[in-house]
Scaffold this motif. Structure first.
Motif, PDB file in Angstrom:
ATOM      1  N   VAL A  61       0.786  -1.233   0.260  1.00  0.00           N
ATOM      2  CA  VAL A  61       0.084   0.103   0.017  1.00  0.00           C
ATOM      3  C   VAL A  61       1.104   1.303   0.013  1.00  0.00           C
ATOM      4  O   VAL A  61       0.658   2.183  -0.856  1.00  0.00           O
ATOM      5  CB  VAL A  61      -0.928   0.183   1.221  1.00  0.00           C
ATOM      6  CG1 VAL A  61      -1.765   1.322   1.349  1.00  0.00           C
ATOM      7  CG2 VAL A  61      -1.861  -1.133   1.207  1.00  0.00           C
ATOM      8  N   THR A  62       1.895   1.419   0.823  1.00  0.00           N
ATOM      9  CA  THR A  62       2.706   2.414   0.837  1.00  0.00           C
ATOM     10  C   THR A  62       3.518   2.625  -0.379  1.00  0.00           C
ATOM     11  O   THR A  62       3.482   3.783  -0.735  1.00  0.00           O
ATOM     12  CB  THR A  62       3.710   2.014   2.316  1.00  0.00           C
ATOM     13  OG1 THR A  62       2.966   2.112   3.204  1.00  0.00           O
ATOM     14  CG2 THR A  62       4.589   3.499   2.308  1.00  0.00           C
ATOM     15  N   GLY A  63       4.100   1.471  -0.776  1.00  0.00           N
ATOM     16  CA  GLY A  63       4.788   1.605  -2.147  1.00  0.00           C
ATOM     17  C   GLY A  63       4.069   2.093  -3.369  1.00  0.00           C
ATOM     18  O   GLY A  63       4.398   3.029  -4.192  1.00  0.00           O
ATOM     19  N   VAL A  64       2.791   1.604  -3.297  1.00  0.00           N
ATOM     20  CA  VAL A  64       1.869   1.971  -4.586  1.00  0.00           C
ATOM     21  C   VAL A  64       1.517   3.387  -4.390  1.00  0.00           C
ATOM     22  O   VAL A  64       1.547   4.227  -5.359  1.00  0.00           O
ATOM     23  CB  VAL A  64       0.555   1.162  -4.455  1.00  0.00           C
ATOM     24  CG1 VAL A  64      -0.500   1.779  -5.578  1.00  0.00           C
ATOM     25  CG2 VAL A  64       0.956  -0.174  -4.898  1.00  0.00           C
ATOM     26  N   ALA A  65       1.219   3.948  -3.196  1.00  0.00           N
ATOM     27  CA  ALA A  65       0.972   5.361  -3.009  1.00  0.00           C
ATOM     28  C   ALA A  65       2.039   6.060  -3.293  1.00  0.00           C
ATOM     29  O   ALA A  65       1.755   7.240  -3.838  1.00  0.00           O
ATOM     30  CB  ALA A  65       0.335   5.805  -1.505  1.00  0.00           C
ATOM     31  N   SER A  66       3.176   5.623  -2.836  1.00  0.00           N
ATOM     32  CA  SER A  66       4.572   6.697  -3.065  1.00  0.00           C
ATOM     33  C   SER A  66       4.692   6.581  -4.538  1.00  0.00           C
ATOM     34  O   SER A  66       5.072   7.705  -5.089  1.00  0.00           O
ATOM     35  CB  SER A  66       5.607   6.043  -2.411  1.00  0.00           C
ATOM     36  OG  SER A  66       5.535   5.981  -1.047  1.00  0.00           O
ATOM     37  N   LEU A  67       4.779   5.397  -5.324  1.00  0.00           N
ATOM     38  CA  LEU A  67       4.715   5.369  -6.681  1.00  0.00           C
ATOM     39  C   LEU A  67       3.950   6.434  -7.618  1.00  0.00           C
ATOM     40  O   LEU A  67       4.431   7.028  -8.304  1.00  0.00           O
ATOM     41  CB  LEU A  67       4.740   3.861  -7.229  1.00  0.00           C
ATOM     42  CG  LEU A  67       4.960   3.704  -8.611  1.00  0.00           C
ATOM     43  CD1 LEU A  67       6.319   4.152  -9.116  1.00  0.00           C
ATOM     44  CD2 LEU A  67       4.714   2.205  -9.281  1.00  0.00           C
ATOM     45  N   VAL A  68       2.475   6.317  -7.149  1.00  0.00           N
ATOM     46  CA  VAL A  68       1.633   7.280  -7.658  1.00  0.00           C
ATOM     47  C   VAL A  68       1.993   8.616  -7.563  1.00  0.00           C
ATOM     48  O   VAL A  68       2.039   9.640  -8.524  1.00  0.00           O
ATOM     49  CB  VAL A  68       0.270   6.916  -7.327  1.00  0.00           C
ATOM     50  CG1 VAL A  68      -0.718   7.885  -7.821  1.00  0.00           C
ATOM     51  CG2 VAL A  68      -0.121   5.593  -7.772  1.00  0.00           C
ATOM     52  N   ALA A  69       2.273   9.026  -6.030  1.00  0.00           N
ATOM     53  CA  ALA A  69       2.574  10.472  -6.217  1.00  0.00           C
ATOM     54  C   ALA A  69       3.739  10.827  -6.800  1.00  0.00           C
ATOM     55  O   ALA A  69       3.835  11.842  -7.412  1.00  0.00           O
ATOM     56  CB  ALA A  69       2.889  10.596  -4.591  1.00  0.00           C
ATOM     57  N   THR A  70       4.836   9.783  -6.740  1.00  0.00           N
ATOM     58  CA  THR A  70       6.219  10.169  -7.654  1.00  0.00           C
ATOM     59  C   THR A  70       5.981  10.338  -9.057  1.00  0.00           C
ATOM     60  O   THR A  70       6.263  11.219  -9.750  1.00  0.00           O
ATOM     61  CB  THR A  70       7.333   9.120  -7.326  1.00  0.00           C
ATOM     62  OG1 THR A  70       7.444   9.038  -6.007  1.00  0.00           O
ATOM     63  CG2 THR A  70       8.235   9.405  -8.034  1.00  0.00           C
ATOM     64  N   ALA A  71       5.124   9.498  -9.754  1.00  0.00           N
ATOM     65  CA  ALA A  71       4.652   9.477 -10.954  1.00  0.00           C
ATOM     66  C   ALA A  71       3.960  10.943 -11.272  1.00  0.00           C
ATOM     67  O   ALA A  71       3.995  11.616 -12.385  1.00  0.00           O
ATOM     68  CB  ALA A  71       3.765   8.422 -11.520  1.00  0.00           C
ATOM     69  N   PHE A  72       2.841  11.445 -10.412  1.00  0.00           N
ATOM     70  CA  PHE A  72       2.445  12.621 -10.487  1.00  0.00           C
ATOM     71  C   PHE A  72       3.238  14.012 -10.588  1.00  0.00           C
ATOM     72  O   PHE A  72       3.358  14.616 -11.381  1.00  0.00           O
ATOM     73  CB  PHE A  72       1.293  12.904  -9.415  1.00  0.00           C
ATOM     74  CG  PHE A  72       0.731  14.279  -9.269  1.00  0.00           C
ATOM     75  CD1 PHE A  72      -0.075  14.725  -9.995  1.00  0.00           C
ATOM     76  CD2 PHE A  72       1.223  15.083  -8.272  1.00  0.00           C
ATOM     77  CE1 PHE A  72      -0.532  16.068 -10.020  1.00  0.00           C
ATOM     78  CE2 PHE A  72       0.821  16.409  -8.267  1.00  0.00           C
ATOM     79  CZ  PHE A  72      -0.317  16.919  -9.005  1.00  0.00           C
ATOM     80  N   PHE A  73       4.192  14.151  -9.548  1.00  0.00           N
ATOM     81  CA  PHE A  73       5.235  14.959  -9.645  1.00  0.00           C
ATOM     82  C   PHE A  73       6.237  14.630 -10.480  1.00  0.00           C
ATOM     83  O   PHE A  73       6.619  16.049 -11.096  1.00  0.00           O
ATOM     84  CB  PHE A  73       5.824  15.210  -8.286  1.00  0.00           C
ATOM     85  CG  PHE A  73       5.065  15.360  -7.056  1.00  0.00           C
ATOM     86  CD1 PHE A  73       4.749  16.522  -6.714  1.00  0.00           C
ATOM     87  CD2 PHE A  73       5.064  14.467  -5.862  1.00  0.00           C
ATOM     88  CE1 PHE A  73       4.066  16.827  -5.744  1.00  0.00           C
ATOM     89  CE2 PHE A  73       4.475  14.789  -4.989  1.00  0.00           C
ATOM     90  CZ  PHE A  73       3.687  15.960  -4.825  1.00  0.00           C
ATOM     91  N   TYR A  74       6.419  13.552 -11.206  1.00  0.00           N
ATOM     92  CA  TYR A  74       7.455  13.660 -12.185  1.00  0.00           C
ATOM     93  C   TYR A  74       6.730  14.189 -13.459  1.00  0.00           C
ATOM     94  O   TYR A  74       7.407  14.865 -14.274  1.00  0.00           O
ATOM     95  CB  TYR A  74       7.975  12.276 -12.317  1.00  0.00           C
ATOM     96  CG  TYR A  74       8.782  11.982 -13.705  1.00  0.00           C
ATOM     97  CD1 TYR A  74      10.172  12.172 -13.848  1.00  0.00           C
ATOM     98  CD2 TYR A  74       8.345  11.365 -14.988  1.00  0.00           C
ATOM     99  CE1 TYR A  74      11.282  12.191 -14.530  1.00  0.00           C
ATOM    100  CE2 TYR A  74       9.216  11.297 -15.802  1.00  0.00           C
ATOM    101  CZ  TYR A  74      10.656  11.638 -15.600  1.00  0.00           C
ATOM    102  OH  TYR A  74      11.521  11.391 -16.834  1.00  0.00           O
ATOM    103  N   THR A  75       5.622  13.780 -13.907  1.00  0.00           N
ATOM    104  CA  THR A  75       4.738  14.345 -14.974  1.00  0.00           C
ATOM    105  C   THR A  75       4.673  15.712 -14.803  1.00  0.00           C
ATOM    106  O   THR A  75       4.630  16.581 -15.787  1.00  0.00           O
ATOM    107  CB  THR A  75       3.403  13.663 -14.956  1.00  0.00           C
ATOM    108  OG1 THR A  75       3.576  12.216 -15.109  1.00  0.00           O
ATOM    109  CG2 THR A  75       2.701  14.076 -16.059  1.00  0.00           C
ATOM    110  N   ARG A  76       4.285  16.210 -13.613  1.00  0.00           N
ATOM    111  CA  ARG A  76       4.133  17.806 -13.550  1.00  0.00           C
ATOM    112  C   ARG A  76       5.579  18.543 -13.881  1.00  0.00           C
ATOM    113  O   ARG A  76       5.669  19.669 -14.517  1.00  0.00           O
ATOM    114  CB  ARG A  76       3.800  18.132 -12.160  1.00  0.00           C
ATOM    115  CG  ARG A  76       3.355  19.610 -11.982  1.00  0.00           C
ATOM    116  CD  ARG A  76       2.909  19.928 -10.571  1.00  0.00           C
ATOM    117  NE  ARG A  76       3.933  19.695  -9.488  1.00  0.00           N
ATOM    118  CZ  ARG A  76       4.059  20.264  -8.443  1.00  0.00           C
ATOM    119  NH1 ARG A  76       2.980  20.872  -7.956  1.00  0.00           N
ATOM    120  NH2 ARG A  76       4.949  20.052  -7.757  1.00  0.00           N
TER     121      ARG A  76
END
Length: 378
Positions: free
Chosen positions: A141-156
């Motif tokens: 759960v923690t890894g998926v949440a971190s990965l989604v957040a990182t993908a969002f910041f990276y895309t931005r």
């Protein structure tokens, strides 16, 4: 500041970068709240505040570790050079991003869990003492949440970088176009003035000598002005007065001039010598062919939110090879410079008043004239 503390200071975002970092922290906090609400809903809304507390503590700890890892890696990739002023840190490659996400997820979960226990007074089972299946579920759960957040910041970050590059390309293209237009303006102005001087030499040697002296002083001031790329309206009007003084040596009383520049508009900025071709056209096509000559007027005033610049004359009222679309060199050159500097926000119109002469109006939003335009290269 000591030598030992400078590397850590260089890692910290500055000014605009600090604002971006705070925006990132705010987005991460909202993401943690959302995850806490989802977990609370899955558990039937039991221990609602505990779910929110631990979600925020763990999530923000993960974000802080991942963000610190990215900054440290980017700093190392730049060989210790600080992040450029006002800019975000560079992102490392995808393999390093994966390492940072794994490190941040595991470390952030442990730190956040202990922080939540400290705040709530509870004693939850740590990641290392829990059953393997339970630990794997929590890390997933923690890894998926971190990965989604990182993908969002990276895309931005990628979208922002692309926007900055596109804006830089547009600015370079506009400045290049301004330089080309300015290179056209200077010989055009010089050739017109020399042609006037040549005519006067055959008519009146003494006046030609006086005009040559005036020409030297005029060209010195005008060419210096053309090199700055932009200047205040008061400087633009001063260069036009110099030019009309030069023309008056030749035309005498046939040329009268009038200037109207309110003091509150005098400091507004615009491309250097923007009005020069219009004044030259007014003399060459309007006043000089008219036996009795006439008056040339240059005005500046506010019209709504725009600064209105007007060049008008009482000449014969017709520009050969030019209509309201502006096909002559002077009009087209001014139109091109306006387009390159202000885009569609500015405009030029030409009209022939019923009582004779010609009138050219330039509209420029005042808000675009309060900051200096990009300077031309030397």
């Amino acid at each position: 500041m000591t030598q030992a503390s400078r590397p850590f200071r260089s890692l910290w975002p500055r000014r605009q970068g600090l604002r971006q970092w705070l925006h990132g922290a705010g987005a991460a906090f909202l993401w943690c709240l959302l995850i806490g609400l989802v977990l609370a809903g899955v558990s039937g809304w039991r221990d609602f505040w505990h779910n929110i507390l631990y979600s925020v503590c763990i999530g923000m700890s993960c974000w802080a570790l991942i963000d610190a890892s990215f900054r440290g890696l980017a700093y190392a990739m730049r060989k210790g050079r600080p992040c450029p002023e006002g800019g975000e840190q560079q992102w490392p490659g995808l393999p390093w991003i994966a390492v940072a996400v794994i490190f941040g997820s595991v470390g952030g979960f442990s730190i956040g869990q202990q922080l939540g226990d400290l705040i709530s007074g509870l004693h939850t089972r740590s990641l290392w003492s829990a059953q393997w299946s339970h630990a794997a579920a929590m890390l997933t759960v923690t890894g998926v949440a971190s990965l989604v957040a990182t993908a969002f910041f990276y895309t931005r970050h990628r979208m922002a970088a692309a926007q900055v590059e596109a804006e830089h390309a547009r600015r370079v293209a506009a400045e290049t176009q301004l330089l080309l237009l300015q290179a056209q303006l200077e010989p055009h102005m010089l050739f017109n003035t020399l042609a006037n001087l040549r005519v006067l030499i055959g008519l009146d040697t003494a006046r030609a000598q006086a005009m040559l002296d005036q020409l030297i002083a005029f060209l010195r001031a005008t060419l210096e002005a053309s090199r700055v790329g932009h200047h205040a309206l008061r400087d633009e009007f001063a260069r036009l007065r110099d030019y009309l003084s030069l023309m008056q040596v030749r035309m005498g009383e046939r040329l009268q001039s009038r200037f109207d520049l309110p003091e509150e508009l005098a400091s507004l900025q615009l491309p250097a010598l923007l009005l020069q071709p219009l004044v030259e056209n007014a003399i060459k096509h309007g006043l000089e062919p008219k036996i009795e000559g006439g008056t040339l007027s240059v005005q500046a005033r506010m019209q709504g939110e725009d600064c209105l610049l007007v060049v008008s004359d009482s000449g014969r009222g017709h520009f050969p090879a030019a209509d309201t679309a502006g096909t002559g060199f002077g009009l087209q050159q001014v139109r091109d410079r306006l387009q390159a500097r202000y885009g569609e926000a500015a405009g030029l119109s030409l009209s022939y008043p019923p009582d004779g002469g010609c009138r050219i109006e330039i509209h420029i939003p005042r808000r675009l004239m309060t900051a200096p335009a990009p300077a031309a290269a030397p």
